[in-house]
Design an enzyme around this catalytic site. Structure first.
Site, PDB file in Angstrom:
ATOM      1  N   THR A  46     -19.174  -8.441 -17.823  1.00  0.00           N
ATOM      2  CA  THR A  46     -18.101  -9.044 -18.616  1.00  0.00           C
ATOM      3  C   THR A  46     -17.856 -10.474 -18.182  1.00  0.00           C
ATOM      4  O   THR A  46     -18.062 -10.839 -17.028  1.00  0.00           O
ATOM      5  CB  THR A  46     -16.784  -8.262 -18.426  1.00  0.00           C
ATOM      6  OG1 THR A  46     -16.346  -8.421 -17.075  1.00  0.00           O
ATOM      7  CG2 THR A  46     -16.949  -6.798 -18.736  1.00  0.00           C
ATOM      8  N   LYS A 149     -12.341   9.034 -10.862  1.00  0.00           N
ATOM      9  CA  LYS A 149     -12.091  10.423 -11.286  1.00  0.00           C
ATOM     10  C   LYS A 149     -13.410  11.148 -11.540  1.00  0.00           C
ATOM     11  O   LYS A 149     -13.575  12.315 -11.163  1.00  0.00           O
ATOM     12  CB  LYS A 149     -11.242  10.436 -12.553  1.00  0.00           C
ATOM     13  CG  LYS A 149     -11.060  11.845 -13.130  1.00  0.00           C
ATOM     14  CD  LYS A 149     -10.166  11.875 -14.356  1.00  0.00           C
ATOM     15  CE  LYS A 149     -10.045  13.310 -14.887  1.00  0.00           C
ATOM     16  NZ  LYS A 149      -9.069  13.410 -16.005  1.00  0.00           N
ATOM     17  N   HIS A 290       8.208  -3.649  25.538  1.00  0.00           N
ATOM     18  CA  HIS A 290       8.384  -2.364  24.855  1.00  0.00           C
ATOM     19  C   HIS A 290       9.426  -2.456  23.742  1.00  0.00           C
ATOM     20  O   HIS A 290      10.323  -1.618  23.622  1.00  0.00           O
ATOM     21  CB  HIS A 290       8.741  -1.261  25.853  1.00  0.00           C
ATOM     22  CG  HIS A 290       7.692  -1.049  26.902  1.00  0.00           C
ATOM     23  ND1 HIS A 290       6.394  -0.702  26.606  1.00  0.00           N
ATOM     24  CD2 HIS A 290       7.742  -1.168  28.255  1.00  0.00           C
ATOM     25  CE1 HIS A 290       5.693  -0.604  27.721  1.00  0.00           C
ATOM     26  NE2 HIS A 290       6.491  -0.880  28.734  1.00  0.00           N
ATOM     27  N   ARG A 452      26.878   4.548  25.611  1.00  0.00           N
ATOM     28  CA  ARG A 452      27.150   3.118  25.707  1.00  0.00           C
ATOM     29  C   ARG A 452      27.589   2.734  27.118  1.00  0.00           C
ATOM     30  O   ARG A 452      27.341   1.617  27.576  1.00  0.00           O
ATOM     31  CB  ARG A 452      28.199   2.725  24.670  1.00  0.00           C
ATOM     32  CG  ARG A 452      28.264   1.242  24.376  1.00  0.00           C
ATOM     33  CD  ARG A 452      28.971   0.979  23.068  1.00  0.00           C
ATOM     34  NE  ARG A 452      28.256   1.579  21.956  1.00  0.00           N
ATOM     35  CZ  ARG A 452      27.199   1.035  21.357  1.00  0.00           C
ATOM     36  NH1 ARG A 452      26.760  -0.142  21.754  1.00  0.00           N
ATOM     37  NH2 ARG A 452      26.593   1.638  20.365  1.00  0.00           N
TER      38      ARG A 452
END
Length: 538
Positions: A46, A149, A290, A452
């Protein structure tokens, strides 16, 4: 309702006699097509692909000769035709399909080579929306999905990297493709169309303000690197990029060093996102270990900022990731190479700095070309068993918050500057997060604790260790400010911070015990500010 199968098993070997080629990326196209022609495979093509093949002297049939219909609408319609899709979808050993092919003069395609309009590249640039939309491929994905498919009978190639494998199998298999190869290529093809559609959906969410939290969601990416392993050596891992035009580790140029590891990428992203919080207002440095900061600082120079960040936790900085918010200069680079560092990332790296790092060839040096915008919209994804969580990026910034002084004493100007700084950092510390800061530098960080209070104590303990390493008479938490990413549910966490020497506090507020916490601050003569915005980071 599902469509029932006729249970006709596909053949293992499918001789390749006719190929359809329609590609946007023409790398390797002509040599590959020439190799097909040498094997007496008829070529159909194409538009620009056909022109490229014809200019190379190859015999090629234009798709319009197959369909009997010209390309129309600026090439938007050229392959959406029964003589194309019938040739892609026909099950060759199904008598009914064979009869339909004969009745409508449809010839089958045994090999399809298609890659798509460069939507991701165009969308990532400065193109206007109409140009971006024009680069949404329709016929290409339709052909890819049809061939994939029907991989029992058709080989679909969407990546020029697979040209060699296809030619190798044709040679080894008497001009035929095997079912195993066709299955592998089909799976790759469906991943490509899924990723392509996901990129379009993401662009529409941003540029066209489409709904980001719809009934269906789309995730997709392109392989950027196959990694040696994941978080641990027994885990397989790869690095994929989405095409989002956000400065950072995904779009950075690696100037030197070993390949990035899974943990390098994760930590470097955390470091650069954090340092980008400070824009270009003052030199800033973040050191990450980390995925948590072990030192963050502002300075009059980048070298000043690096030294202050390093002094927060010299032990953890060893083997860390360093991010800076401006051009990395030679003097700062010399300080950085005094210890082992895994990665350094900067918007720009001077020639002098590059020369310094060249003496450390294993150090990974990245240049991003800019800073990430902490206010920019975006989404975060986290997998869970059987699904994933999706949320907006945390684009809240302390400068835009409605800060409220809740204690009798208001923060002094220098305290308020440090409170802003500390809350910016806390946004990037794993919850529960406690950040002590003084003079534009972190002096103690507590991250990722279940309590905390524990985060407060760990941060204070880190400050004591730093004071010992620096030969200081007392920890730098004395006279510091402290930031908490979420409210103090009880006064004990605040009391722990006060005991460490904090004289001003910034926290979201919103606890049913806010009055109790505020009373504890007032009793100690500590200033406290509520932001009304939480920065949980799990």
């Amino acid at each position: 309702m599902a469509i029932a199968s006729k249970s006709i098993a596909p053949p293992d070997a499918v001789p390749v006699r006719r190929a359809l080629l329609s590609v946007s990326d023409k790398s390797g196209l002509v040599p590959f097509a020439a190799a097909l022609a040498e094997r007496n495979i008829a070529l159909v093509s194409t538009g620009g692909t056909r022109r490229a093949l014809a200019e190379a002297g190859l015999a090629v049939t234009d798709i319009s000769e197959v369909t009997g219909f010209p390309e129309i609408m600026d090439g938007r319609v050229k392959t959406l035709h029964p003589k194309v899709h019938g040739g892609l979808l026909a099950v060759r050993n199904d008598p009914d399909h064979r009869a339909a092919m004969e009745e409508h003069a449809i010839e089958g395609f045994d090999l399809v080579v298609v890659n798509l309009y460069p939507f991701e590249e165009v969308a990532a640039g400065d193109a206007d929306p109409l140009t971006v939309i024009e680069n949404i491929d329709i016929g290409g994905p339709a052909m890819v999905r049809a061939a994939a498919k029907n991989h029992g009978h058709v080989a679909i190639v969407t990546d020029p990297a697979d040209y060699g494998a296809v030619l190798g199998q044709l040679d080894a298999n008497d001009g035929a493709t095997g079912l195993d190869l066709r299955r592998r290529l089909a799976a790759k093809a469906f991943k490509r169309t899924a990723s392509y559609d996901a990129a379009i959906a993401r662009w529409m969410e941003g540029a066209l303000e489409a709904e980001p939290f719809d009934v269906h969601d789309a995730l997709g990416g392109t392989l950027a690197a196959t990694l040696r392993y994941g978080e641990n050596p027994h885990q397989i891992a790869s690095f994929y990029v989405t095409g989002e035009n956000r400065p950072g580790v995904s779009n950075a140029e690696q100037l030197q060093g070993k390949e990035l590891s899974y943990n390098n990428i994760n930590d470097t992203d955390a470091a650069f996102e954090l340092v980008s919080e400070f824009g270009t207002e003052r030199p800033a440095v973040a050191i990450i270990k980390h995925a948590n900061p072990c030192g963050v600082a502002l300075g009059e120079t980048l070298l000043d900022a690096y030294r202050a960040a390093f002094d927060c936790d010299r032990t953890s900085a060893f083997g860390g990731i360093v991010a800076v918010n401006r051009t990395l200069d030679e003097e700062t680079a010399r300080a950085m190479v005094d210890i082992f560092t895994e990665v350094v990332i900067a918007p720009e790296v001077s020639e002098g700095a590059r020369a310094v790092f060249a003496a450390k060839p294993n150090l990974r040096l990245l240049e991003t070309g800019g800073l990430a915008d902490p206010r920019a919209a975006g989404h975060m994804i986290r997998p869970v068993a059987g699904g994933y969580l999706k949320q907006d990026r945390d684009a809240a910034t302390v400068e835009a918050m409605d800060l409220r002084v809740v204690t009798a004493r208001a923060p002094e100007p220098d305290e308020m500057a440090d409170l802003h700084f500390a809350f910016r950092v806390a946004k990037h510390v794993k919850s529960n997060a406690i950040v002590y800061a003084r003079d534009g530098a972190t002096v103690g960080i507590g991250a990722g604790q279940m309590s905390r209070v524990d985060s407060s104590r760990i941060a204070a303990r880190k400050a004591l260790d730093a004071a010992e390493a620096l030969g200081l008479a007392e920890p730098r938490t004395k006279g510091s400010v402290v930031a908490s990413d979420a409210f103090f549910p009880f006064a004990d966490g605040l009391v722990s911070a006060i005991e460490a020497g904090a004289r001003a506090v910034i926290q979201p507020g919103g606890s049913i015990r806010d009055e109790e916490v505020t009373a504890a601050a007032d009793a100690a003569g500590v200033a406290m500010v509520f932001t009304g915005v939480r920065h949980f980071r799990h």
